[in-house]
Design a protein around this motif. Structure first.
Motif: not given
Length: 332
Positions: A306-312
């Protein structure tokens, strides 16, 4: 009574070089010389024995004869060898037999140049050319001292035990050594006068204590700075945290700010090794290592997903992707 093997008398191998034979004789002759052992018949006999062995083995011709024919060959070769080399044979079993050492010590050196040179070569550091035994300084000694990493930082008092020579005999000695704070690996501490004792009133040698420092499970030393790797979780790296870390003396709290990246270094001033003069100290450097967990459960993986977008949107990741895209587009 049969004679002992000349090589055994001097304590050398049959393959010994001329220099090794000379050194062995010099050591034994100084030890058993009658002037150092007055009234000792055993020492006098020993001195004659080692002198006879040296007489036979120091000359290449007599040594060759001895190697081939034993003592009979050495006896025949010695007379010819010494007469040919020195213009006259030595009488008796010792190359110094018949010499009056007392005349030499009282300022009347011999006029026979070869005998004078040989005497000085073998006994130059025992007697001077005027009178009496020369004062000889005792030998310096070395002791390897192992201390802990933190002991090197704060200083320590250590008791050491070692052997030294006192008037020709080995004795056990123990001393207290003050290791200064900030001592460096391999540094030598000089204890004046604590080595072997001198002879005939000569000064004692010194004792050099060489400091070796054990490794530390966390710390490393770079000059006077202390470095340490500080692992933190990726969550703490994102959100920030306070971490208590050990130092050389006690502990300290380090504030890890949000968005700390891997390899970032934090400095604790004055928490390193002190200078030997005590005027200043190095720093402690903490290098952040962001640790990633292993063996995640499926539910944990879903949360992270769920945090993948934040990681980008992470700044370093975003910057890298933009540069890589420009390079790859230019190649099309």
């Amino acid at each position: 009574m049969s004679k002992r093997d000349y090589y055994s008398v001097l304590g050398v191998a049959k393959t010994a070089s001329a220099d090794e034979i000379k050194k062995a004789y010099r050591k034994l002759a100084m030890k058993y010389h009658p002037d150092k052992n007055q009234g000792d018949k055993a020492s006098e006999d020993k001195f004659k024995e080692v002198s006879e062995a040296y007489e036979a083995l120091s000359d290449p011709k007599t040594r060759s004869a001895y190697d081939q024919f034993g003592h009979a060959g050495a006896g025949a070769g010695a007379a010819a060898g010494f007469r040919g080399a020195r213009g006259g044979g030595f009488q008796g079993s010792s190359p110094f037999e018949g010499f009056d050492f007392s005349e030499f010590r009282h300022g009347q050196p011999y006029t026979t140049e070869s005998a004078h040179d040989l005497f000085n070569d073998l006994f130059g550091d025992m007697f001077n050319q005027r009178r009496g035994p020369v004062r000889a300084r005792g030998a310096d000694l070395k002791y390897n001292l192992q201390i802990g990493f933190e002991e090197a930082a704060r200083g320590a008092e250590k008791t050491i035990r070692f052997l030294r020579e006192n008037n020709g005999k080995e004795e056990s000695a123990h001393l207290s050594v003050s290791v200064p704070a900030g001592v460096k690996p391999g540094q030598r501490l000089k204890l004046r006068g604590e080595g072997d004792t001198g002879t005939h009133g000569g000064a004692n040698g010194d004792l050099y204590v060489v400091v070796n420092i054990s490794e530390h499970p966390l710390f490393k030393r770079v000059e006077n700075d202390v470095t340490m790797d500080l692992p933190i979780s990726f969550v703490d790296a994102i959100l920030g945290t306070d971490v208590e870390v050990p130092t050389l003396a006690g502990s300290a709290t380090v504030k890890i700010p949000p968005n700390t990246h891997n390899g970032q270094t934090f400095r604790l001033r004055g928490k390193g090794f002190p200078d030997l003069g005590g005027k200043s100290s190095g720093d402690m450097l903490l290098k952040v290592l962001i640790d990633v967990p292993k063996n995640l459960t499926e539910s944990q993986k879903e949360l992270i997903q769920q945090l993948s977008s934040v990681a980008d949107s992470a700044p370093l990741v975003r910057d890298y992707k933009e540069k890589a895209k420009r390079i790859l587009d230019s190649r099309k």
